[in-house]
Design a protein around this motif. Structure first.
Motif, mmCIF file in Angstrom:
data_model
loop_
_atom_site.group_PDB
_atom_site.id
_atom_site.type_symbol
_atom_site.label_atom_id
_atom_site.label_comp_id
_atom_site.label_asym_id
_atom_site.label_seq_id
_atom_site.Cartn_x
_atom_site.Cartn_y
_atom_site.Cartn_z
ATOM 1 N N ARG A 160 0.767 -1.256 -0.043
ATOM 2 C CA ARG A 160 -0.203 -0.037 0.158
ATOM 3 C C ARG A 160 0.957 1.390 -0.039
ATOM 4 O O ARG A 160 0.550 2.253 -0.610
ATOM 5 N N GLU A 161 1.917 1.369 0.685
ATOM 6 C CA GLU A 161 2.651 2.239 0.957
ATOM 7 C C GLU A 161 3.553 2.627 -0.457
ATOM 8 O O GLU A 161 3.896 3.690 -0.885
ATOM 9 N N TRP A 162 3.863 1.448 -1.257
ATOM 10 C CA TRP A 162 4.605 1.573 -2.384
ATOM 11 C C TRP A 162 3.683 2.052 -3.436
ATOM 12 O O TRP A 162 4.175 2.906 -4.204
ATOM 13 N N LYS A 163 2.439 1.786 -3.229
ATOM 14 C CA LYS A 163 1.416 2.347 -4.363
ATOM 15 C C LYS A 163 1.199 3.795 -4.148
ATOM 16 O O LYS A 163 1.205 4.668 -5.256
ATOM 17 N N GLN A 164 1.320 4.241 -2.911
ATOM 18 C CA GLN A 164 0.980 5.641 -2.634
ATOM 19 C C GLN A 164 2.240 6.657 -3.178
ATOM 20 O O GLN A 164 2.215 7.674 -3.662
ATOM 21 N N VAL A 165 3.326 5.959 -3.346
ATOM 22 C CA VAL A 165 4.885 6.588 -3.632
ATOM 23 C C VAL A 165 4.702 6.742 -5.236
ATOM 24 O O VAL A 165 5.185 7.612 -5.726
#
Length: 236
Positions: free
Chosen positions: A4-9
């Motif tokens: 999820r954090e990778w997608k936001q970045v």
């Protein structure tokens, strides 16, 4: 970092740029014009010629059966009509049979419009067949218009009704074999059924017309259900 954090970045990196002069570009595009009759005629090219040949063969077979036979054997002509209904349902179900429904649903015209155009053409062909048979059978059998319409329309409507129920409720497998069996069963019933029920004979023309209209209404309702069943798909 989790997914999820990778997608936001990564989301800002793959953000497409805003289109420039999109409205002016779309305004310059002139969509191709196609009238309803032209669209229906285009769909006529996708219908296989054996459907029309079958209708002509049914008419010719009816004439041969009536030639030199007594007037009481109208059941022989009635036994031919279920196969005209079978050819219509078979041709209409061809997209589903070859797994082309999703592709046609994503085309310019909706799948419902395509099926409706093909159904219109097939229905007109069968209407011409029935219109050509009606006066000939009336003159040969010496029956009234209500009785002749009953003997010709009821086998056709009943076969269409049963076949549409089968193709709508059996998505898997090969329902057309069951439809062929239903057409053969209705045809055999016409051969075995020599006299109409007593309530029809007592009711007279009202009973014949009422029974025919009920079967025709059920057939039309099943055709409507078949055409609108594609709206359950997300592609539509």
């Amino acid at each position: 970092m989790d997914n999820r954090e990778w997608k936001q970045v990564l989301k800002p990196i793959y953000q497409p740029p805003s289109p420039r002069e999109k409205g002016a570009f779309l305004a310059r595009l002139e969509p191709p014009r196609l009238s309803v009759p032209e669209f229906v005629l285009i769909q006529a090219a996708y219908l296989r010629p054996w459907s029309w040949l079958l209708s002509a063969g049914i008419f010719a077979a009816a004439l041969l059966l009536m030639w030199g036979r007594p007037t009481g054997e109208i059941c022989l002509v009635s036994a031919l009509l279920p196969f005209a209904a079978l050819s219509t349902v078979t041709e209409l179900h061809r997209s589903a049979r070859y797994r082309m429904e999703e592709l046609e649903a994503a085309a310019r015209f909706s799948l419902k419009a395509l099926l409706l155009a093909r159904l219109t053409l097939l229905g007109l062909g069968n209407l011409l067949l029935l219109a050509a048979l009606l006066p000939v059978v009336m003159d040969w059998s010496r029956l009234t218009l209500a009785e002749t319409g009953f003997y010709l329309l009821c086998p056709y409507c009943l076969t269409s009704l049963l076949s549409l129920i089968l193709v709508r409720r059996r998505r898997s497998g090969e329902p057309l074999y069951l439809c062929a069996g239903a057409a053969a069963a209705v045809s055999l019933l016409c051969l075995l059924w020599q006299q109409p029920p007593r309530f029809l004979m007592e009711a007279g023309p009202t009973g014949y017309v009422g029974t025919t209209l009920v079967l025709a209404a059920l057939m039309v309702w099943e055709y409507k259900q078949y055409l609108f069943r594609g709206e359950e798909s997300i592609w539509n």
